[in-house]
Design an enzyme around this catalytic site. Structure first.
Site, PDB file in Angstrom:
ATOM      1  N   SER A 200      58.149  82.076 115.866  1.00 54.74           N
ATOM      2  CA  SER A 200      57.341  82.554 114.742  1.00 54.74           C
ATOM      3  C   SER A 200      57.616  84.023 114.470  1.00 54.74           C
ATOM      4  O   SER A 200      57.932  84.784 115.387  1.00 54.74           O
ATOM      5  CB  SER A 200      55.860  82.371 115.070  1.00 54.74           C
ATOM      6  OG  SER A 200      55.048  83.077 114.154  1.00 54.74           O
TER       7      SER A 200
ATOM      8  N   TYR B  73      48.560  83.427 119.980  1.00 54.49           N
ATOM      9  CA  TYR B  73      49.554  82.574 119.330  1.00 54.49           C
ATOM     10  C   TYR B  73      50.945  83.210 119.435  1.00 54.49           C
ATOM     11  O   TYR B  73      51.912  82.568 119.848  1.00 54.49           O
ATOM     12  CB  TYR B  73      49.174  82.358 117.863  1.00 54.49           C
ATOM     13  CG  TYR B  73      50.252  81.683 117.051  1.00 54.49           C
ATOM     14  CD1 TYR B  73      50.628  80.363 117.324  1.00 54.49           C
ATOM     15  CD2 TYR B  73      50.913  82.346 116.018  1.00 54.49           C
ATOM     16  CE1 TYR B  73      51.622  79.736 116.598  1.00 54.49           C
ATOM     17  CE2 TYR B  73      51.910  81.727 115.286  1.00 54.49           C
ATOM     18  CZ  TYR B  73      52.259  80.419 115.577  1.00 54.49           C
ATOM     19  OH  TYR B  73      53.259  79.806 114.860  1.00 54.49           O
TER      20      TYR B  73
END
Length: 353
Positions: free
Chosen positions: A142, A167
């Site tokens: 990501s 995350y």
């Protein structure tokens, strides 16, 4: 780079009912004639499962086998590898979202860490007893791994040791784990740092989808950092194009001077390389929602927006340097924001009536 053909291969896609995963499966079914695609998804209710069911209905094909299961369950993953012997593995199953990780950390540890470890272990053992095994592991990282890096555009050469959300930390951990397994077991692996993916049948927790849901209900949308955030919005078709190209070009297995494997490992950014201001983004979104008939022509957009401060875990800008992707795979995402949002608005009108 090692060229890999996808024909007559079994391709295992995790998160196959997810936004990017389902688009990838659909593309693979369209592009290949003899590939068998095995998909897994736990169909959880992080967002409306009806959307995941809808995506799955688009994938009805004899060459697609869907398994409802969780990658965090080791026995399930081991059974899939034993039964289907995938040659290419694409790991897109993950608990997504920055803000949700602040309140529900368990989901991220289970899926993003334990789940990914199970995939790596299964890839490792795919070579047991002299088997050909997995030719390429491709997995989603990501853009959030860049944290609040000041240098833009973000390059995969940048140091990314300061995540600002759990995350992001799990995604960076995936890259580190993949590197270790590539080095130890000679598993060709490629990590993909995706930048703010959007498009039809996307994730309702993403800003463009959430904004649309609120505007339709006449609610006020909150635009964070007083509208001064900039995001490298990347249309889902561009993401899938990059993924399909990368699947077919694995990092080469080579030995170092010490006679031990050099890790066949790579990481790429996939982003649009042109960050848009959030205010511009929502302005184009509301124009396209009106054009598609989702909102009435006289909709008072100004009365339904509120500029608010930054929120925890967020970053002010995301901006992809895609020069490595262009160099190695001859591709850079290029779908204009207006075109992508138009396709989303038209889908939204069709899906929600």
């Amino acid at each position: 780079m090692q060229t890999i053909t996808l024909e007559q291969k079994t391709i295992f896609v995790t998160g196959a009912a997810g936004f990017i995963g389902s688009n990838l499966v659909r593309r693979l079914l369209a592009d290949t004639h003899s590939a068998h695609i095995v998909g897994i998804d736990n169909m959880n209710d992080y967002y409306d499962p009806a959307l995941k069911e809808y995506r799955l209905r688009q994938l009805a094909d004899d060459r697609f086998t869907f398994i409802r299961g969780d990658i965090a369950d080791r026995a399930t993953i081991d059974r899939i590898f034993a039964d289907y012997r995938p040659a290419v593995v694409v790991n897109f199953a993950a608990q997504a979202g920055v803000r949700y990780s602040i309140t529900n950390p368990d989901a991220y540890i289970q899926s993003n860490l334990i789940g990914f470890y199970n995939i790596l272990e299964a890839c490792r053992h795919s070579y047991d007893d002299g088997q050909t095994g997995v030719e390429h592991l491709v997995y989603a990282s990501s853009s959030s791994v860049y944290g609040s890096n000041k240098k833009v555009p973000y390059s995969t050469d940048d140091k990314v040791d300061n995540p600002v959300s759990l995350y992001a930390a799990t995604k960076k951990s995936n890259e580190l784990l993949a590197h270790a397994y590539s080095k130890l077991y000679n598993i060709p692996s490629t990590g993909l740092r995706f930048f703010t993916v959007y498009g039809p049948a996307g994730r309702p927790d993403m800003a463009y989808f959430g904004f649309t849901n609120k505007l339709v209900k006449g609610q006020t949308i909150q635009i964070f950092n007083y509208g001064n955030c900039r995001r490298d919005f990347t249309f889902v078709d561009d993401i899938v194009e990059g993924v399909v190209r990368i699947m077919q070009g694995a990092p080469e297995k080579q030995l170092g001077e010490d006679g031990l494997p050099l890790p066949p490992y790579a990481v790429y950014n996939i982003g649009n390389s042109s960050p848009e201001n959030l205010l511009t983004f929502v302005d184009i979104l509301q124009q396209e929602l009106i054009a598609a008939g989702v909102l009435p022509a006289d909709y008072d957009f100004e009365a339904h927006k509120q500029l608010v401060p930054m929120q925890p875990g967020d970053v002010p800008v995301t901006f992809a340097d895609t020069s490595a992707l262009e160099r190695d795979y001859g591709f850079r995402p290029s779908t204009p924001l207006r075109e992508g949002l138009r396709r989303f608005a038209q889908w939204y009108k069709e899906f929600y009536g």
